[in-house]
Design a protein around this motif. Structure first.
Motif, PDB file in Angstrom:
ATOM      1  N   TYR A   1     -24.679  24.259  27.514  1.00  0.00           N
ATOM      2  CA  TYR A   1     -24.561  22.809  27.631  1.00  0.00           C
ATOM      3  C   TYR A   1     -25.887  22.163  27.265  1.00  0.00           C
ATOM      4  N   LEU A   2     -25.841  21.304  26.239  1.00  0.00           N
ATOM      5  CA  LEU A   2     -27.031  20.581  25.796  1.00  0.00           C
ATOM      6  C   LEU A   2     -26.933  19.131  26.232  1.00  0.00           C
ATOM      7  N   PRO A   3     -27.915  18.607  26.961  1.00  0.00           N
ATOM      8  CA  PRO A   3     -27.896  17.187  27.307  1.00  0.00           C
ATOM      9  C   PRO A   3     -28.249  16.344  26.098  1.00  0.00           C
ATOM     10  N   GLY A   4     -28.270  15.037  26.251  1.00  0.00           N
ATOM     11  CA  GLY A   4     -28.747  14.189  25.175  1.00  0.00           C
ATOM     12  C   GLY A   4     -30.216  14.466  24.911  1.00  0.00           C
ATOM     13  N   GLY A   5     -30.602  14.355  23.646  1.00  0.00           N
ATOM     14  CA  GLY A   5     -31.988  14.635  23.272  1.00  0.00           C
ATOM     15  C   GLY A   5     -32.045  15.512  22.046  1.00  0.00           C
ATOM     16  N   GLY A   6     -33.256  15.846  21.598  1.00  0.00           N
ATOM     17  CA  GLY A   6     -33.439  16.647  20.391  1.00  0.00           C
ATOM     18  C   GLY A   6     -33.810  18.078  20.691  1.00  0.00           C
ATOM     19  N   PHE A   7     -33.227  19.010  19.936  1.00  0.00           N
ATOM     20  CA  PHE A   7     -33.472  20.440  20.123  1.00  0.00           C
ATOM     21  C   PHE A   7     -33.733  21.083  18.772  1.00  0.00           C
ATOM     22  N   GLN A   8     -34.799  21.855  18.680  1.00  0.00           N
ATOM     23  CA  GLN A   8     -35.206  22.506  17.432  1.00  0.00           C
ATOM     24  C   GLN A   8     -34.665  23.927  17.403  1.00  0.00           C
ATOM     25  N   ILE A   9     -34.267  24.374  16.216  1.00  0.00           N
ATOM     26  CA  ILE A   9     -33.860  25.763  16.058  1.00  0.00           C
ATOM     27  C   ILE A   9     -34.418  26.293  14.740  1.00  0.00           C
ATOM     28  N   SER A  10     -34.973  27.484  14.783  1.00  0.00           N
ATOM     29  CA  SER A  10     -35.586  28.095  13.608  1.00  0.00           C
ATOM     30  C   SER A  10     -34.536  28.798  12.756  1.00  0.00           C
ATOM     31  N   ASP A  11     -34.818  28.923  11.461  1.00  0.00           N
ATOM     32  CA  ASP A  11     -33.928  29.666  10.574  1.00  0.00           C
ATOM     33  C   ASP A  11     -33.838  31.136  10.945  1.00  0.00           C
ATOM     34  N   ASP A  12     -34.790  31.611  11.738  1.00  0.00           N
ATOM     35  CA  ASP A  12     -34.779  33.009  12.167  1.00  0.00           C
ATOM     36  C   ASP A  12     -33.732  33.278  13.241  1.00  0.00           C
ATOM     37  N   VAL A  13     -33.242  32.228  13.880  1.00  0.00           N
ATOM     38  CA  VAL A  13     -32.287  32.386  14.978  1.00  0.00           C
ATOM     39  C   VAL A  13     -30.881  32.535  14.420  1.00  0.00           C
ATOM     40  N   LYS A  14     -30.253  33.641  14.683  1.00  0.00           N
ATOM     41  CA  LYS A  14     -28.873  33.912  14.272  1.00  0.00           C
ATOM     42  C   LYS A  14     -28.023  34.097  15.517  1.00  0.00           C
ATOM     43  N   ILE A  15     -26.841  33.510  15.527  1.00  0.00           N
ATOM     44  CA  ILE A  15     -25.927  33.683  16.647  1.00  0.00           C
ATOM     45  C   ILE A  15     -25.048  34.882  16.337  1.00  0.00           C
ATOM     46  N   THR A  16     -25.224  35.956  17.085  1.00  0.00           N
ATOM     47  CA  THR A  16     -24.551  37.229  16.804  1.00  0.00           C
ATOM     48  C   THR A  16     -23.551  37.608  17.890  1.00  0.00           C
ATOM     49  N   LYS A  17     -23.226  36.681  18.773  1.00  0.00           N
ATOM     50  CA  LYS A  17     -22.264  36.922  19.855  1.00  0.00           C
ATOM     51  C   LYS A  17     -21.449  35.661  20.069  1.00  0.00           C
ATOM     52  N   LYS A  18     -20.341  35.801  20.760  1.00  0.00           N
ATOM     53  CA  LYS A  18     -19.469  34.653  21.010  1.00  0.00           C
ATOM     54  C   LYS A  18     -20.157  33.678  21.949  1.00  0.00           C
ATOM     55  N   LEU A  19     -20.406  32.460  21.467  1.00  0.00           N
ATOM     56  CA  LEU A  19     -21.008  31.407  22.277  1.00  0.00           C
ATOM     57  C   LEU A  19     -20.313  30.082  21.989  1.00  0.00           C
TER      58      LEU A  19
ATOM     59  N   GLN B   1     -26.204  29.354  12.613  1.00  0.00           N
ATOM     60  CA  GLN B   1     -25.737  30.470  11.793  1.00  0.00           C
ATOM     61  C   GLN B   1     -24.964  31.461  12.657  1.00  0.00           C
ATOM     62  N   PHE B   2     -23.664  31.594  12.373  1.00  0.00           N
ATOM     63  CA  PHE B   2     -22.800  32.496  13.122  1.00  0.00           C
ATOM     64  C   PHE B   2     -22.524  33.748  12.282  1.00  0.00           C
ATOM     65  N   ILE B   3     -23.011  34.884  12.739  1.00  0.00           N
ATOM     66  CA  ILE B   3     -22.826  36.145  12.017  1.00  0.00           C
ATOM     67  C   ILE B   3     -22.475  37.238  13.020  1.00  0.00           C
TER      68      ILE B   3
ATOM     69  N   GLY C   1     -28.990  20.216   9.767  1.00  0.00           N
ATOM     70  CA  GLY C   1     -28.742  21.155   8.685  1.00  0.00           C
ATOM     71  C   GLY C   1     -27.278  21.540   8.579  1.00  0.00           C
ATOM     72  N   ASN C   2     -27.013  22.752   8.142  1.00  0.00           N
ATOM     73  CA  ASN C   2     -25.661  23.249   7.913  1.00  0.00           C
ATOM     74  C   ASN C   2     -25.201  24.155   9.050  1.00  0.00           C
ATOM     75  N   ILE C   3     -23.901  24.376   9.120  1.00  0.00           N
ATOM     76  CA  ILE C   3     -23.340  25.430   9.963  1.00  0.00           C
ATOM     77  C   ILE C   3     -22.837  26.519   9.036  1.00  0.00           C
ATOM     78  N   TYR C   4     -23.423  27.717   9.163  1.00  0.00           N
ATOM     79  CA  TYR C   4     -23.066  28.866   8.334  1.00  0.00           C
ATOM     80  C   TYR C   4     -22.152  29.799   9.124  1.00  0.00           C
ATOM     81  N   VAL C   5     -21.114  30.305   8.461  1.00  0.00           N
ATOM     82  CA  VAL C   5     -20.164  31.218   9.091  1.00  0.00           C
ATOM     83  C   VAL C   5     -20.068  32.474   8.238  1.00  0.00           C
ATOM     84  N   GLY C   6     -20.448  33.615   8.810  1.00  0.00           N
ATOM     85  CA  GLY C   6     -20.424  34.876   8.088  1.00  0.00           C
ATOM     86  C   GLY C   6     -21.622  35.048   7.181  1.00  0.00           C
ATOM     87  N   ASP C   7     -21.830  36.283   6.710  1.00  0.00           N
ATOM     88  CA  ASP C   7     -22.905  36.570   5.759  1.00  0.00           C
ATOM     89  C   ASP C   7     -22.485  37.743   4.888  1.00  0.00           C
TER      90      ASP C   7
END
Length: 324
Positions: free
Chosen positions: A51-69, A94-96, A111-117
Motif C-alpha cells: 500500500y502506497l500513500p499519496g506522495g512520490g516514490f522512486q524506483i531504480s531500473d535495477d529493481v525487478k519484480i520477480t514474485k506475485k505482488l 518490471q514484472f518478470i 515510466g513504463n510497465i514491462y511484462v515478461g522478458d
C-alpha cells in the motif's frame, strides 16, 4: 467482510501516518513498514499487498519484480480529495520471473510497465486505474494481461492475448488474440496507425481518433468502431469525416492523453451504440472512473499533534473516505 477490511486498512494507514507515511506491506495478518519502494518490493513475501500513500516514490531500473505482488496507490490524479495527493512512482515497473498474478492499481508511473522478458513470459497481470507512459509486453508467451480504466500516454507494445478495455490511450502495436474494446485510441507514432501488427484479435466499440490509411493485418474482427479520420475499417465502421475531436467530446485539456473527456451532452448517442447496445468508447463496457481511485479507503483529512501530551498520548485525528 467489508467492515473487517476497512478496520484492517485503517490500522495500517494510521500506523503509516505515525511513521511519516511509510509504505505498508500486508501479508496475511502481518504488516511491515518500509521507507522506500525498493525495500518494500525486496522484503515483501510473495502474494503480499504493497500500500502506497499519496506522495512520490522512486524506483531504480535495477529493481525487478520477480514474485506475485499487488501494488496499490490511492490515485494517479493530483486533484482528488486525498489529503496526501496522488501516488506517483518515478521510474519503471518490471514484472518478470515468477511474478504472474501481480497487479497495479491507483498509481501514476512516470515510466513504463514491462511484462515478461527474454527469459520467459508473465501471466495474469492486472493494471487498473493507473496513468502510465506505456505498457510493454516483452515476451509473446505472456498471457491474460488485463488493462482497464487507465491512461496510456505513449505507444504500447502488446503480445499474446491481452485484454484492454475502457482505456484512454495512445496507439497500440502487436497482439495476437487480443481483445481491445471500448477504448478511446489516439495515434502519435508509427506512420499514423492507431492499431498495427495486431492479428487474430477482436477490436470492437472503440473511438479511434485521427486514424487513417486502412488496416493491413489479417484475421481481425473490427466491429462498430467509430473513426475520426478518413478511409474505411472493418465491419460497419462509422467514419466521421470533417468532424473534429472538439465537436463530439468534452475535455478540459484538448486531446492530451491525461485529460478527462466524454461525449458532449448534445451529441446524439443513438448514433454511437456498440455491439453491446451501450455507447461506444469509455462510456460503454465497464465504464471509466475519471477520478482514478483504487477501490480502497483513503485519507481525506488528518490532524496529528507534533508531540505527546502530559500523559504520553499522541492525539491523532483521521477522516477516511472509501474509494469508489
Amino acid at each position: 467482510m467489508k467492515k473487517l477490511f476497512l478496520t484492517l486498512f485503517l490500522t495500517v494507514i494510521t500506523t503509516a501516518v505515525l511513521q511519516a507515511q511509510q509504505i505498508s506491506v500486508v501479508s496475511g495478518t502481518n504488516t511491515n513498514l518500509y521507507q522506500t519502494l525498493q525495500e518494500a518490493i525486496e522484503n515483501a513475501p510473495a502474494g503480499s499487498v504493497i500500500y502506497l500513500p499519496g506522495g512520490g516514490f522512486q524506483i531504480s531500473d535495477d529493481v525487478k519484480i520477480t514474485k506475485k505482488l499487488t501494488i496499490v496507490g490511492v490515485s494517479h490524479r493530483a486533484d482528488t480529495d486525498n489529503a496526501d495527493g496522488a501516488t506517483t512512482i518515478a521510474g519503471h515497473l518490471q514484472f518478470i520471473g515468477e511474478s504472474s498474478g501481480s497487479a497495479v492499481m491507483g498509481v501514476y508511473v512516470s515510466g513504463n510497465i514491462y511484462v515478461g522478458d527474454a527469459d520467459g513470459g508473465v501471466d495474469n497481470v492486472t493494471i487498473k486505474y493507473c496513468n502510465v507512459n506505456s505498457i510493454q509486453v516483452n515476451n509473446g508467451e505472456s498471457n491474460d494481461l488485463y488493462v482497464n480504466q487507465c491512461y496510456l500516454r505513449e505507444q504500447s507494445s502488446i503480445a499474446g492475448n491481452v485484454k484492454m478495455e475502457n482505456n484512454i490511450m495512445n496507439c497500440i502495436g502487436g497482439g495476437n488474440g487480443a481483445v481491445i474494446n471500448n477504448n478511446i485510441i489516439f495515434w502519435r507514432t508509427h506512420d499514423g496507425f492507431s492499431i498495427h501488427h495486431c492479428t487474430n484479435s477482436s477490436i470492437t466499440n472503440n473511438f479511434i481518433l485521427n486514424w487513417w490509411n486502412g488496416v493491413y493485418e489479417v484475421n481481425n474482427c473490427f466491429v462498430s468502431n467509430n473513426c475520426i479520420g478518413t478511409g474505411s475499417w472493418g465491419e460497419n465502421p462509422i467514419i466521421l469525416d470533417g468532424v473534429s475531436f472538439d465537436d463530439i467530446f468534452e475535455s478540459n485539456n484538448g486531446i492530451a492523453i491525461s485529460s478527462d473527456y466524454s461525449l458532449k451532452e448534445n451529441v446524439d448517442r443513438s448514433k454511437f451504440l456498440g455491439t453491446d447496445g451501450k455507447v461506444i468508447g469509455i462510456e460503454g463496457g465497464t465504464g471509466f472512473s475519471n477520478k482514478g481511485l483504487a477501490p480502497i479507503p483513503y485519507i481525506v483529512a488528518k490532524d496529528v499533534d507534533e508531540k505527546t501530551d502530559a500523559s504520553g498520548m499522541l492525539n491523532v485525528k483521521i477522516r477516511v473516505k472509501a474509494g469508489e
